[in-house]
Design an enzyme around this catalytic site. Sequence first.
Site: not given
Ligand code: 26Q
Length: 875
Positions: A603, A710
């Site tokens: 992960k 997941t």
């Molecule tokens: C936000 C603003 C600026 C730049 C990047 C971002 C950004 C990009 C990607 C913030 C977060 C993410 C990704 C988050 C993520 O993958 N979260 C995961 O989502 C999964 C699906 O729901 C969950 O199973 C995980 O627990 C969660 O961490």
Amino acid sequence: MKKPVKTPVEVQINTTAKTAEAAVKKLKKTAEKVNIEVGAIDKSKKKIKSKVSATHKLSPIDQALQNHLVFSTFKTSEAATPRDWYAAASYTVRDHVVERWIKTAESYYREDPKRVYYLSLEFLIGRMLSNAALNLGIKDELKEGLASLGRDLENTVEMETDAALGNGGLGRLAACFLDSMATMDIPAAGYGIRYEYGMFKQTIENGQQVENPDNWLRYGNIWEFQRPELTYSIKFHGQVVKYPTEHGEFQHWVDAEHIVAMAYDVPVPGYGTETVNTLRLWSAKATREFDLRHFNDGNYERAVEERNETENISKVLYPNDASMLGKELRLKQQYFFVSASIQDILRRFLSAHEIKQLSDWDLLPEKIAIQLNDTHPSIGVAEMMYQLVDNHQLPWDKAWALVGKIFAYTNHTLMPEALETWTVALFENLLPRHLEIIYQINKEFLGMVNHRFPGETDLLTRVSIIDESHGRRVRMAHLAVVGSHTVNGVAALHSELLKQTLFADFNRIYPGKLTNVTNGITPRRWLNQANPALTSLIEKVIGADFKKDLTQIKKITPLADDADFRKAFAAVKLGNKVRLADKIERLTGIKLNTNSLFDVQIKRIHEYKRQLLNVLHVITLYNRIRSGEQGITPRTVIFGGKAAPGYWMAKQIIRLINDIAQIVNNDPAVGDQLKVVYYPNYEVSAAEILFPGSDLSEQISTAGTEASGTGNMKMALNGALTIGTLDGANVEIKEEVGDENIFIFGLTTPQVAEAKENGYNPRDYYNNNAELKEVLDMIGSGFFSVEEPNRYHAIIDNLLNKGDQYLLLADYASYIETQDKVAEVYKNQDEWTRLAILNVANMAKFSSDRAIGEYAKNIWNASPVNPLRSVSNTK
Ligand code: 26Q
């Protein structure tokens, strides 16, 4: 009364018949059923004939492969490289996809169902050839076709570069959801960005992560269709002019810069259905006018520069998954793809429906549902208002009422550092009209709150879309909540915590708006494609239905008590471990003992996911081995995952793991008892080998931090047992498999909160646990970094002196004790296998088909349309 057939050609599209005669027969039957004029079909027999032969012109696969090799790659079979064969195979499968894709588009056009639009900055699709062949049901034929030409299917699909247009969980979820929506015949489309560079490629050099650009389009992309005619203009900067009219004040966005969004379509074939949905990705192109302006000035260089700046918008995926960084280009990416998508959605709606008067717009929420994948596309709420009010002249209140029926928002994190906010200054500069719209939305929202909760000024401050306390920032989550009819978390615990913490105020203001849809994974990619051996074993005993209906998998439960089945199951697992071990040896040179317990944590690297806790266990085992302890269960501990390039601590963790691997793997006293592997460049195609080869699934985040996870589902579905905290979807996995079939340890969410409130002191644990003390002292004193003894000072400092934010020390003893239990159970291989089978048997709930079913019913109010079933009899 029988209705006349309006256009017989429309009817014939539905036929799968191979001859005109068969088609006519079939059509007549259908026509009678749906009460339409049969005579018309006879009259258009000739047309039907040409259509039938046109739709069934596909050659047998071996012939198609040969033809494509020559005519599409311009190679003879003597000169063809493995990549050329990959191309020939892809073109061949693509032909089959395209045929159904057209049928699907036509049936959606005819039926005019409510459509679902999934807006996401990320779609982590991985490879497409194998998945498309599987979903279309032509994988065996493809294998045979390739074999008859002396080629191997496995080696051929390996040539495909992953489409890595995502970071991790959120992006992969979007890809699983596309698969499920197509499989379930939901009229849906994904919208995103066609990044020229996806997630960076990770190499490990001297134990450290090095990032390399992911030039995934270098050899072209057979799975995308450029649509140069399908473009929209996107505006940035400029200013807002206000002018009074007899209907009140109007606003205009003027002097803006224009950028062109061009569509690229990627097919999304469903499994065991004719449906092929579309993933539409936008690419930024400079406008011609843009160029000419400077060309005419004689400023060629400036024209080239501006062109590059513009096209930068879709250049690269931000590789940051858990912390928000306020880069202007990121906000530009968000608005760019959201505006193009909403313009496209409205164009489609308006071309299918005649809007003569204001009330005709009421049809809009009956025909479209938009799902926001986290806050990243939440500017869509303001953009829809902009489109409706400024471009289509709807009154504000009318537009707002429509918006409130269209959008829904999924939250994927509670971590405060990941919550998106943008400075008002940035907004004002980039999207001045949208800032005005947000102000207006906020004004009305706060007015409503003030009316319903008079005197609660703190409440107003807390829920305002504009955060006034941190130098004026726009809170994107608040915009998303206010603009959506439904907000969901991604696991039961996460949704509960959303209600109690992050969105507690909103839960009071909008009772019932917050809900849960637990995540899921597609069994097509994560069982059928990744684990063909387990799939065929299961298929032999319960048939193939479980692929489309995972509730069927429960039927293997009694086989956990069948010794022959256990033997076969264990053999499959061993085969998958051998496959993984071979791959690891090729990548890292490390030779593994496939009888050892494969203990896997793959992960993104993040402190809250606690790869470090796993590390503490590894060193504990190492110390026990060195001290001569007997009877230790041989283990291979495998790590994989990328660190955000700017996340120094995560990179330190990677380095520490590699330093430890160096020492442990080369210590003659350890031998086969313990090996540590860092699997480089963890990506979707790597995951497809890693999950089936795992025995133990590490899901050890601090309770209350992982929204769902997941990977935990993918592991269990492939017959790994979970060691985990009561966090995210682990809670529900435990409910499904039963307490005896999962290894749970550590503090619960309320206990974590309580520890923090009561002044948690990690030093107490350090001083009172000799094994823990020894482990930390070794890291801190440079046992694993002799050349630089201080290298991991910051890690130890964080744990001992800076509060150990994620409570590793508090959970250490419980983790070690539980790992000891794991090791004990693993000694009884037959018992282990029994538990593994029960894990597989109890994974039904975690199919993304179940999740999509819930979204469709409870959030989108969308129904399936099957291109075969649909017949034009209504319009
Ligand atoms: C936000 C603003 C600026 C730049 C990047 C971002 C950004 C990009 C990607 C913030 C977060 C993410 C990704 C988050 C993520 O993958 N979260 C995961 O989502 C999964 C699906 O729901 C969950 O199973 C995980 O627990 C969660 O961490």
